[in-house]
Write an enzyme that holds these catalytic residues in place. Sequence first.
Site, short mmCIF file in Angstrom:
data_model
loop_
_atom_site.label_atom_id
_atom_site.label_comp_id
_atom_site.label_asym_id
_atom_site.label_seq_id
_atom_site.Cartn_x
_atom_site.Cartn_y
_atom_site.Cartn_z
CG ASN A 225 -0.19 -0.06 2.51
OD1 ASN A 225 0.58 0.83 2.82
ND2 ASN A 225 -0.37 -1.13 3.28
CE LYS A 303 8.77 -11.99 -14.14
NZ LYS A 303 9.51 -11.35 -15.21
N PRO A 321 -2.77 -11.73 10.06
CG PRO A 321 -0.79 -11.98 11.24
CD PRO A 321 -1.40 -12.21 9.89
CG ASP A 322 -6.28 -6.64 13.60
OD1 ASP A 322 -5.44 -5.99 14.25
OD2 ASP A 322 -7.32 -6.13 13.14
CB ILE A 323 -0.26 -6.65 14.49
CG1 ILE A 323 0.23 -7.39 13.26
CG2 ILE A 323 0.84 -6.58 15.55
CD1 ILE A 323 1.31 -6.68 12.46
CG LEU A 324 -4.62 -2.39 17.37
CD1 LEU A 324 -3.67 -1.88 18.44
CD2 LEU A 324 -5.17 -1.20 16.58
CG PHE A 340 -2.17 5.86 13.65
CD1 PHE A 340 -1.59 5.74 14.89
CD2 PHE A 340 -2.02 7.04 12.94
CE1 PHE A 340 -0.85 6.79 15.44
CE2 PHE A 340 -1.30 8.10 13.47
CZ PHE A 340 -0.72 7.98 14.72
CE LYS A 354 -10.54 0.70 11.18
NZ LYS A 354 -9.86 1.32 10.06
CE LYS A 358 -8.30 -2.94 13.66
NZ LYS A 358 -7.26 -3.48 12.81
N1 CTP Z 1 -3.57 -3.15 12.17
C1 CTP Z 1 -2.80 -4.20 12.61
N2 CTP Z 1 -2.79 -5.38 11.92
C2 CTP Z 1 -3.55 -5.53 10.81
C3 CTP Z 1 -4.34 -4.46 10.35
C4 CTP Z 1 -4.32 -3.28 11.05
O1 CTP Z 1 -2.11 -4.07 13.61
N3 CTP Z 1 -3.52 -6.68 10.17
C5 CTP Z 1 -3.58 -1.92 12.95
C6 CTP Z 1 -2.98 -0.75 12.24
O2 CTP Z 1 -1.59 -0.62 12.53
C7 CTP Z 1 -3.78 0.41 12.83
C8 CTP Z 1 -5.14 -0.19 13.11
O3 CTP Z 1 -4.92 -1.59 13.18
O4 CTP Z 1 -3.26 0.83 14.06
C9 CTP Z 1 -6.19 0.12 12.11
O5 CTP Z 1 -5.74 -0.23 10.83
P1 CTP Z 1 -6.75 -0.20 9.61
O6 CTP Z 1 -6.04 -0.69 8.39
O7 CTP Z 1 -7.41 1.14 9.55
O8 CTP Z 1 -7.79 -1.26 10.14
P2 CTP Z 1 -8.43 -2.48 9.51
O9 CTP Z 1 -8.65 -3.49 10.57
O10 CTP Z 1 -7.66 -2.92 8.33
O11 CTP Z 1 -9.83 -1.90 9.13
P3 CTP Z 1 -10.47 -1.54 7.69
O12 CTP Z 1 -9.50 -1.99 6.65
O13 CTP Z 1 -11.74 -2.29 7.73
O14 CTP Z 1 -10.66 -0.06 7.77
#
Ligand code: CTP
Length: 420
Positions: A225, A303, A321-324, A340, A354, A358
């Site tokens: 991104n 490739k 994984p959603d780290i947060l 954030f 959120k 989270k």
């Molecule tokens: N984050 C994280 N791990 C992920 C996705 C997000 O730790 N896999 C954390 C980001 O560092 C940030 C927060 O979660 O602090 C919100 O990130 P965002 O991309 O806005 O959230 P998403 O869960 O991806 O929500 P959406 O894409 O539905 O807006």
Amino acid sequence: MTHRRILLIIGGGIAAYKAIELVRLLRKAGHSVRCVLTRAGEQFVTPLTLAALSENKVYTYLFDLKDEVEMGHIQLSREADLVVVAPATADLLAKMAGGIADDLATTLLLATDKPVLAAPAMNVRMWLHPATQRNVATLRGDGVTVMTPDEGEMACGEYGPGRLPEPEAIKAAIETALAQGTVVQPLGGQPDFAPSRHRPLYGRRILVTAGPTHEPIDPVRYIANRSSGKQGFAIAAAAAEAGAEVLLVAGPVPLPTPPGVVRVDVETAREMAAEVEAGLPVDAAIMVAAVADWRAADTSAQKIKKDGSGEVPPLALAENPDILASVAKSAKRPPLLVGFAAETNDVIAHAQAKLARKGCDLIVANDVSADPMGGETNRVHIVSKAGVDSWDRLPKEAVARKLMEKIADELDTRVPLADD
Ligand code: CTP
């Protein structure tokens, strides 16, 4: 305005001429200034100029027997309200960090019990050298305020950080240091590391994630991104400046490591998750990274080639994984967890959702519809259970510093320092 006494140590280097302007500004503000020139400093400015401007005797690198009788170096170092080193060369910073006292300037710096502020100036490579960065981190840990040098064209023709901050900026830092006080080494005792307003995060351990993640599809392609990492790096820098021990887990971005910050580079979300987990426990975690939500379900070891049939290869995705959210649920959840949220619409409503989803304490939300990623400024809303605090549009460094004040206040209410 109260008039204060400043002991100004002038190191060598082409930037020493700016010390003349600094003396003029300080005198204009009504402060008294006593100048000490190092041997190298004397090559660039003359004692006569400084004496005329400061209206005070100027001390040079030589120990003058008569001076020592009239005013010993201990007294000279202690009669000031603030000791300022400008320009602070790499050599001076190294001596200060190592406690070397081999001339008048360094002896004064070792003998003083007063706050010290250093304004560095040197070649960009010298500033970025690990040895200098280590010395800066040591000095900041000791309570010395080390300004961040300006970035730009250098006298030697190179470009980057290393220029002496402008005299106006040094003067502003001096006024702040005088107004706020800083860590002071009491006579005969251990350094007093009690956090002062000047170093509000002293004694805190802070983890920051920053930048994008890259999720490989094959050895040459990846999903990514537009995150530049600038806001996260500014936050890591501000946390270190505020006295915290900082671990920065950074996705792939070509940004220099801020002084005093320990950096671990990662590529993928899963690597970032593992490094974050390994970095716990901390007092506060600030998750600024724009983690890729999905990765390629299968990574090709070779490739992927077009086969000429015109058919596009399938790209199956798997969720990262959603780290947060995982840190929020973990047994090592930090007392303060900050997320954030970059949103394009319904910014505050999405941020509130959120926050709950989270399980974090604060969400720093920014509207990226009018403000594409990668810019230099941010307009953020701090969303918590207590409500929403909307800040003006500010440079990312200023957002970072303001956020550190907020985090220091939040931490003070949640986790008193061991010796409080
Ligand atoms: N984050 C994280 N791990 C992920 C996705 C997000 O730790 N896999 C954390 C980001 O560092 C940030 C927060 O979660 O602090 C919100 O990130 P965002 O991309 O806005 O959230 P998403 O869960 O991806 O929500 P959406 O894409 O539905 O807006």
